[in-house]
Design an enzyme around this catalytic site. Sequence first.
Site, PDB file in Angstrom:
ATOM      1  N   GLY A 133       0.796  -1.223   0.000  1.00 27.69           N
ATOM      2  CA  GLY A 133       0.000   0.000   0.000  1.00 27.69           C
ATOM      3  C   GLY A 133       0.822   1.263   0.000  1.00 27.69           C
ATOM      4  O   GLY A 133       0.290   2.364  -0.141  1.00 27.69           O
ATOM      5  N   ALA A 184       9.070  -4.299   0.277  1.00 27.68           N
ATOM      6  CA  ALA A 184       9.073  -2.833   0.283  1.00 27.68           C
ATOM      7  C   ALA A 184       8.585  -2.262   1.612  1.00 27.68           C
ATOM      8  O   ALA A 184       8.551  -1.043   1.780  1.00 27.68           O
ATOM      9  CB  ALA A 184       8.207  -2.301  -0.855  1.00 27.68           C
ATOM     10  N   LYS A 198      20.562   6.164   2.311  1.00 25.18           N
ATOM     11  CA  LYS A 198      20.833   6.536   3.706  1.00 25.18           C
ATOM     12  C   LYS A 198      21.503   5.417   4.481  1.00 25.18           C
ATOM     13  O   LYS A 198      21.937   5.612   5.628  1.00 25.18           O
ATOM     14  CB  LYS A 198      19.522   6.959   4.383  1.00 25.18           C
ATOM     15  CG  LYS A 198      18.953   8.261   3.815  1.00 25.18           C
ATOM     16  CD  LYS A 198      17.602   8.593   4.384  1.00 25.18           C
ATOM     17  CE  LYS A 198      17.093   9.940   3.841  1.00 25.18           C
ATOM     18  NZ  LYS A 198      16.926   9.940   2.385  1.00 25.18           N
ATOM     19  N   ASN A 242      15.998   9.268  -2.880  1.00 21.01           N
ATOM     20  CA  ASN A 242      14.637   9.728  -2.617  1.00 21.01           C
ATOM     21  C   ASN A 242      13.750   9.527  -3.841  1.00 21.01           C
ATOM     22  O   ASN A 242      14.216   9.562  -4.980  1.00 21.01           O
ATOM     23  CB  ASN A 242      14.653  11.215  -2.247  1.00 21.01           C
ATOM     24  CG  ASN A 242      15.374  11.453  -0.927  1.00 21.01           C
ATOM     25  OD1 ASN A 242      14.770  11.484   0.114  1.00 21.01           O
ATOM     26  ND2 ASN A 242      16.690  11.603  -0.988  1.00 21.01           N
ATOM     27  N   VAL A 243      12.465   9.333  -3.570  1.00 26.17           N
ATOM     28  CA  VAL A 243      11.495   9.098  -4.635  1.00 26.17           C
ATOM     29  C   VAL A 243      10.532  10.276  -4.684  1.00 26.17           C
ATOM     30  O   VAL A 243       9.881  10.600  -3.692  1.00 26.17           O
ATOM     31  CB  VAL A 243      10.730   7.786  -4.407  1.00 26.17           C
ATOM     32  CG1 VAL A 243       9.708   7.581  -5.505  1.00 26.17           C
ATOM     33  CG2 VAL A 243      11.706   6.617  -4.370  1.00 26.17           C
ATOM     34  N   SER A 246       6.615  10.484  -3.226  1.00 22.32           N
ATOM     35  CA  SER A 246       6.237   9.415  -2.308  1.00 22.32           C
ATOM     36  C   SER A 246       5.681  10.014  -1.028  1.00 22.32           C
ATOM     37  O   SER A 246       5.930  11.171  -0.694  1.00 22.32           O
ATOM     38  CB  SER A 246       7.436   8.513  -1.996  1.00 22.32           C
ATOM     39  OG  SER A 246       8.467   9.262  -1.378  1.00 22.32           O
ATOM     40  N   THR A 272      15.695  22.863   5.324  1.00 20.99           N
ATOM     41  CA  THR A 272      16.628  22.762   6.450  1.00 20.99           C
ATOM     42  C   THR A 272      17.915  23.548   6.216  1.00 20.99           C
ATOM     43  O   THR A 272      18.434  24.178   7.127  1.00 20.99           O
ATOM     44  CB  THR A 272      16.976  21.288   6.723  1.00 20.99           C
ATOM     45  OG1 THR A 272      17.443  20.690   5.520  1.00 20.99           O
ATOM     46  CG2 THR A 272      15.756  20.529   7.224  1.00 20.99           C
ATOM     47  N   ARG A 282      18.108  18.712  10.675  1.00 20.62           N
ATOM     48  CA  ARG A 282      17.494  17.942  11.749  1.00 20.62           C
ATOM     49  C   ARG A 282      18.384  16.774  12.158  1.00 20.62           C
ATOM     50  O   ARG A 282      19.247  16.337  11.379  1.00 20.62           O
ATOM     51  CB  ARG A 282      16.123  17.416  11.295  1.00 20.62           C
ATOM     52  CG  ARG A 282      15.139  18.511  10.955  1.00 20.62           C
ATOM     53  CD  ARG A 282      13.864  17.946  10.351  1.00 20.62           C
ATOM     54  NE  ARG A 282      14.084  17.318   9.060  1.00 20.62           N
ATOM     55  CZ  ARG A 282      13.126  16.796   8.305  1.00 20.62           C
ATOM     56  NH1 ARG A 282      11.869  16.834   8.728  1.00 20.62           N
ATOM     57  NH2 ARG A 282      13.407  16.248   7.145  1.00 20.62           N
TER      58      ARG A 282
END
Length: 636
Positions: A287, A360, A406, A443-444, A447, A468, A536
């Site tokens: 989902g 996923a 990451k 990154n996507v 999303s 940031t 952050r």
Amino acid sequence: MRRRWLSIVMIITDILIVSLVPFLAFFLRFEGVVSTYYYTLLFHYLPAIILIRLGSFYLFRLYHRLWRYASIHELMGIIGAVTVSSLILGGYFMLIGFTPPRSIQVISWIFNIVLIGSSRLGLRVLHYVLRPTSTKPIQQVLIIGAGDAGAMIAREIIQRYYETKKLIGFIDDSSYKGNRMMFGVRVLGTQNDIERIVEEQHINEIIIAMPSVGGDIVRSIVKKCQNIHCSVQTVPGIYELIDGKVSLQQLRKVDLEDLLRRDPVQLNLAEIAGYLTGKRVLITGAGGSIGSELCRQVVKMLPETLVLLGKGENSIYEIDQELKSKHPLVALTPVIADVRDKRRMDEVFSQFQPQVVFHAAAHKHVPLMEAQPEEAVRNNIFGTKTVAEAAHEAGAEVFVMISTDKAVNPTSVMGATKRVAELIIQNISKKSSTKFAVVRFGNVLGSRGSVIPLFKKQIAKGGPITITHPDMERYFMTIPEASQLVLQAGAIAKGGEVFVLDMGKPVKILDMACDLIELSGLSPYKDIPIQFTGIRPGEKLFEELLTAKEGTTSTKHEKIFVANLKTVDEKILLQRLLSLQLAVDRTEVIQELAKLIPTFQSAQLPKRKVVYHEADVISERGKHSVEQYQTVTDAS
């Protein structure tokens, strides 16, 4: 009723044509001097000629087509029907001993194609002439791109949307296409002429019909269109058009994904289909953003069964309903389950016996996981271990885990847990017949929880956009692009690989924010303020796809590489996983993660203080203005 009368008119017309053509052929062959003998025979065999011709036309479904939308496909149908009926007639005449000159057959074949084709073209012309005149305001449309996509859009406008849209012309940079005609309108110029053409032709709407073009070109076109007050739409990128088909319904406003488009990845669909078609496939996190897109791509490969596994009932229900409506012939099974529940996972894998698994499911939000490392460990590490072991015991053929950039030199709990998950997959691969693999990307775009939806909400509220740090950079992919490359990686996996996707160049978050503001018809800093809030906990200024020591090995796919990682020591890994599982508090969890991943910089940082600076905000756009932003430094 109207359709029935039209079919009757076509049949009567065809009877007249196929009856006339033999006489016309003989007349031409004998230069107007035809003996009574031949005429008598033709009248005698005319019923058979009509029956054979019309029977062939019916078999080729010439009376079941919408001729007002006729194209080359319909012409080929006419040629096929006439050819087959001519061959049957030739055989029939030989059987009965009637042997007219062979040239008669050739002349008849040509005239039947020309006259039957002309009658069908007449229907299309009649529809065009008699179509109602619209009383609605008509949009003057300019299509940028006179290629296949542009031709499809133009055809739809002319045939279906003539009441609301009028195609004025095309724009194309090809010197060959310049000033040429297509669908009755000209290629009016190149991209440099857009502003002039819009003003001269009173254009209301511009359609960018170039699904495979790079983001830099889309960006250039959008900039040209910003000052001419036109509605600008685009066809989806090639990743969203895996079948290559384009229609007017797929048009949408230009979005950030279009500006960041790269050259399309050439997928080996036969190779992908080879391990998915007719197979039992299970997707965890079905989902989520990546999981749901994987479902959309996998279902196109016609698996035997697709199991949609996830913890959130609403998201699983939505993707299940979407796929059922679009692919009713594929067996879909929604399953609500938690990947951390070993008993439940064993039960699901025992029931469905999946041959291909895409894992996923994961906690991915860096700040949230910094505050709750225990949850990140349970889901990302032990959830992955549970699913991987279940796949191994069930004898799955392929298992692909989704990882992240990451995980490289992690500074966040999320990144550290994903790196441990990679180690678990590498380790289990050494002792399993299942082909275990990891796919690592950045990154996507778009999303859930990503920066783009947040920026859009902030723009809708009138700002400010919060970033940031002005130098923050990230690698980005579109959701379809990432999902398709994951499928491709699964096709080339041999077992134990950590695949690294070619993410292109990193993009400054500040540049993305400015692009989004401008795509909304506003000006950065002027209409929408931008504020810098400071990095952050757990965040980096720059992400990495590899450590300096890793390096990569190329694969047979130009956009997919294999990271050269060290062999996992199973004994040490299992000992430390046990210690991590027994950790009782947050500090202990962080310490055990650091033992597992030596490059992990603990989130338990020394006391920090905020220092404010006045600095020039610099990006690829140049010097915007002097803004106040904050950085966080270690307290001395």
